[in-house]
Design a protein around this motif. Structure first.
Motif, PDB file in Angstrom:
ATOM      1  N   LEU A   1       9.303  -1.111   5.044  1.00 16.19           N
ATOM      2  CA  LEU A   1       8.880  -1.851   6.555  1.00 16.19           C
ATOM      3  C   LEU A   1       9.175  -1.463   8.304  1.00 16.19           C
ATOM      4  N   PRO A   2      10.230  -1.304   8.178  1.00 16.39           N
ATOM      5  CA  PRO A   2      10.266  -1.215   9.265  1.00 16.39           C
ATOM      6  C   PRO A   2       9.978   0.467   9.646  1.00 16.39           C
ATOM      7  N   LYS A   3       9.899   2.077   8.814  1.00 16.55           N
ATOM      8  CA  LYS A   3       9.504   2.600   8.885  1.00 16.55           C
ATOM      9  C   LYS A   3       7.890   2.466   8.523  1.00 16.55           C
ATOM     10  N   VAL A   4       7.173   1.855   8.141  1.00 19.15           N
ATOM     11  CA  VAL A   4       5.672   1.708   8.468  1.00 19.15           C
ATOM     12  C   VAL A   4       4.883   0.402   9.859  1.00 19.15           C
ATOM     13  N   PHE A   5       5.915  -0.267  10.200  1.00 18.89           N
ATOM     14  CA  PHE A   5       5.138  -1.666  10.451  1.00 18.89           C
ATOM     15  C   PHE A   5       4.205  -1.184  11.507  1.00 18.89           C
ATOM     16  N   VAL A   6       5.017   0.111  12.720  1.00 18.41           N
ATOM     17  CA  VAL A   6       3.945  -0.038  13.862  1.00 18.41           C
ATOM     18  C   VAL A   6       2.483   0.797  13.200  1.00 18.41           C
ATOM     19  N   SER A   7       2.987   2.169  12.737  1.00 16.08           N
ATOM     20  CA  SER A   7       1.456   2.374  12.308  1.00 16.08           C
ATOM     21  C   SER A   7       0.368   1.534  11.527  1.00 16.08           C
TER      22      SER A   7
ATOM     23  N   TYR B   1       2.869   9.870  -9.646  1.00 11.20           N
ATOM     24  CA  TYR B   1       2.681   9.391 -10.591  1.00 11.20           C
ATOM     25  C   TYR B   1       4.121   8.918 -11.712  1.00 11.20           C
ATOM     26  N   SER B   2       4.881   8.916 -10.552  1.00  9.96           N
ATOM     27  CA  SER B   2       6.607   8.666 -10.834  1.00  9.96           C
ATOM     28  C   SER B   2       7.177   6.710 -11.062  1.00  9.96           C
ATOM     29  N   THR B   3       7.461   6.418 -11.878  1.00 11.82           N
ATOM     30  CA  THR B   3       7.744   4.625 -11.730  1.00 11.82           C
ATOM     31  C   THR B   3       9.459   4.995 -10.730  1.00 11.82           C
ATOM     32  N   LYS B   4       9.922   6.360 -11.213  1.00 15.45           N
ATOM     33  CA  LYS B   4      11.127   5.726 -10.527  1.00 15.45           C
ATOM     34  C   LYS B   4      11.544   5.980  -9.754  1.00 15.45           C
ATOM     35  N   GLY B   5      12.210   4.982  -9.007  1.00 17.68           N
ATOM     36  CA  GLY B   5      12.184   4.437  -7.402  1.00 17.68           C
ATOM     37  C   GLY B   5      11.149   3.341  -6.762  1.00 17.68           C
ATOM     38  N   ASN B   6      10.420   3.611  -7.601  1.00 13.42           N
ATOM     39  CA  ASN B   6       8.997   3.257  -6.809  1.00 13.42           C
ATOM     40  C   ASN B   6       8.842   1.048  -7.566  1.00 13.42           C
ATOM     41  N   CYS B   7       9.353   0.802  -8.460  1.00  8.86           N
ATOM     42  CA  CYS B   7       9.626   0.480  -8.711  1.00  8.86           C
ATOM     43  C   CYS B   7      10.353  -1.256  -8.308  1.00  8.86           C
ATOM     44  N   ILE B   8      11.130  -1.493  -7.878  1.00  9.61           N
ATOM     45  CA  ILE B   8      12.461  -1.850  -7.084  1.00  9.61           C
ATOM     46  C   ILE B   8      11.473  -3.031  -5.868  1.00  9.61           C
ATOM     47  N   PRO B   9      12.270  -3.606  -6.191  1.00  8.36           N
ATOM     48  CA  PRO B   9      11.986  -4.803  -5.342  1.00  8.36           C
ATOM     49  C   PRO B   9      12.020  -4.945  -3.853  1.00  8.36           C
ATOM     50  N   PHE B  10      13.016  -4.352  -3.313  1.00  9.03           N
ATOM     51  CA  PHE B  10      13.566  -3.780  -2.070  1.00  9.03           C
ATOM     52  C   PHE B  10      12.795  -2.962  -1.580  1.00  9.03           C
ATOM     53  N   LEU B  11      11.729  -2.508  -1.968  1.00  5.77           N
ATOM     54  CA  LEU B  11      11.021  -1.464  -0.996  1.00  5.77           C
ATOM     55  C   LEU B  11      10.406  -2.332  -0.325  1.00  5.77           C
ATOM     56  N   LEU B  12      10.127  -3.450  -0.500  1.00  7.45           N
ATOM     57  CA  LEU B  12       9.150  -4.606   0.357  1.00  7.45           C
ATOM     58  C   LEU B  12       9.673  -4.722   1.274  1.00  7.45           C
ATOM     59  N   PHE B  13      11.259  -5.005   1.720  1.00  6.49           N
ATOM     60  CA  PHE B  13      11.796  -4.617   2.984  1.00  6.49           C
ATOM     61  C   PHE B  13      12.216  -3.446   3.667  1.00  6.49           C
ATOM     62  N   THR B  14      12.494  -2.370   1.918  1.00  6.35           N
ATOM     63  CA  THR B  14      13.216  -1.461   3.158  1.00  6.35           C
ATOM     64  C   THR B  14      12.117  -0.150   4.073  1.00  6.35           C
TER      65      THR B  14
ATOM     66  N   PRO C   1       1.180  -1.379   0.276  1.00  4.67           N
ATOM     67  CA  PRO C   1       0.259   0.124   0.421  1.00  4.67           C
ATOM     68  C   PRO C   1       0.893   1.162  -0.009  1.00  4.67           C
ATOM     69  N   TYR C   2       1.662   0.958   0.324  1.00  2.00           N
ATOM     70  CA  TYR C   2       2.669   2.521   0.962  1.00  2.00           C
ATOM     71  C   TYR C   2       4.030   2.567  -0.491  1.00  2.00           C
ATOM     72  N   ILE C   3       3.800   1.496  -0.901  1.00  2.00           N
ATOM     73  CA  ILE C   3       4.542   1.584  -1.994  1.00  2.00           C
ATOM     74  C   ILE C   3       3.941   2.358  -3.660  1.00  2.00           C
ATOM     75  N   ILE C   4       2.762   1.793  -3.696  1.00  2.00           N
ATOM     76  CA  ILE C   4       1.677   1.847  -4.124  1.00  2.00           C
ATOM     77  C   ILE C   4       1.205   3.410  -3.902  1.00  2.00           C
ATOM     78  N   ALA C   5       1.264   4.138  -2.490  1.00  2.00           N
ATOM     79  CA  ALA C   5       1.366   5.530  -2.435  1.00  2.00           C
ATOM     80  C   ALA C   5       2.415   6.336  -2.479  1.00  2.00           C
ATOM     81  N   GLY C   6       3.554   5.672  -2.525  1.00  2.00           N
ATOM     82  CA  GLY C   6       4.784   6.014  -3.620  1.00  2.00           C
ATOM     83  C   GLY C   6       4.314   7.012  -4.751  1.00  2.00           C
ATOM     84  N   PHE C   7       4.336   6.173  -5.773  1.00  2.00           N
ATOM     85  CA  PHE C   7       4.235   5.860  -7.193  1.00  2.00           C
ATOM     86  C   PHE C   7       2.809   6.748  -6.895  1.00  2.00           C
ATOM     87  N   ALA C   8       1.952   7.110  -6.659  1.00  2.00           N
ATOM     88  CA  ALA C   8       0.815   7.804  -6.389  1.00  2.00           C
ATOM     89  C   ALA C   8       1.074   9.492  -6.301  1.00  2.00           C
TER      90      ALA C   8
END
Length: 276
Positions: A191-197, A176-189, A166-173
């Protein structure tokens, strides 16, 4: 002060100009989506396998399912873009009246298709990546000897996907830029920022969706079902679609409300921390 709550999200969905047009548009999309399924259900007697086979054999019905779904996807991304913009304005604009007057429900016009190419590219890239990840994980989990190790790893990776997409989608929205938002490592990087919230939001959303389903869907749909049954048109595909479309419309609204809260978390936990 907008705090990104779910109740606040509901209010935002029913606030602004041209509400009848906007919500009528969403219900129309829902009606088009549900008609092929309702028609196939009546024709086949409701067996799931038979319904799916009937739909596959009728390409027009598949188009009726796909096109409105894509259009809602464009509407939802625009809504998410507007939501993030609202939280940015709240911190950067001095004119509070302008912030209060901001309408985050997108207008129904050609502007929805303005960034279609970028949305399509983003969706295809992530669909392919997630499909490959799941296929590889599934294959590894079936190999004797290493599956005891792979199964918990696969569960962790799937949890990362559920938490962060959901937060990767938000980063794109955001732009509307795919640059930096289509990296698989985002799935892990991310997580610590949004886990609690994200965990707190998920728990709140479960309760909220349950209450929404009981109060709105059961009551409204129950009444309409009774009316259609009394009029003896419940076996008519149009009548069945009218009922089913309410469920789909409600799911649309729940999606918008959830992502309104996601927009706030994205801005507070990712965008602002990136600027620090």
């Amino acid at each position: 002060m907008n705090n990104g709550g779910l109740i606040e999200g509901i209010k935002k969905c029913y606030k602004g100009k041209n509400l009848a047009k906007k919500h009528g548009f969403l219900y129309l999309l829902a009606l088009i989506i549900t008609f092929p399924v309702a028609y196939a259900t009546i024709k086949t007697g409701g067996n799931e396998a038979a319904v799916n086979q009937y739909l596959v054999q009728n390409p027009l019905f598949l188009i009726m399912l796909l096109v409105p779904s894509i259009i809602f996807g464009l509407y939802f991304i625009k809504f998410l873009h507007n939501s993030i913009k609202l939280f940015i304005w709240q911190d950067t604009q001095k004119d509070q009246e302008r912030i209060k007057a901001m309408d985050i429900m997108p207008e129904v016009n050609g502007d929805l298709f303005k960034n279609f190419g970028s949305v399509l590219q983003f969706g295809l890239v992530w669909t392919i990546m997630l499909t490959l990840i799941i296929l590889v994980l599934g294959f590894l989990c079936m190999i004797p000897g290493i599956n005891l190790f792979c199964v918990p790893v696969a569960l962790i990776i799937i949890a990362c996907i559920l938490y962060t997409m959901p937060y990767i989608i938000a980063g794109f929205a955001r732009n509307y830029s795919t640059k930096g938002n289509c990296i698989p490592f985002l799935l892990f990087t991310l997580l610590p920022k949004v886990f609690v919230s994200a965990t707190i939001l998920g728990l709140k959303y479960i309760v909220f969706a349950f209450c929404w389903g009981i109060i709105i869907q059961v009551i409204i749909v129950g009444i309409l079902t009774g009316i259609l049954a009394f009029l003896k048109i419940y076996t008519n595909p149009i009548g069945l679609s009218i009922i089913a479309a309410i469920f789909v419309y409600m799911e649309f609204i729940l999606t918008l409300v959830f992502y309104y809260a996601v927009a706030n978390i994205y801005y507070r936990k990712i965008e602002l921390e990136r600027e620090i």
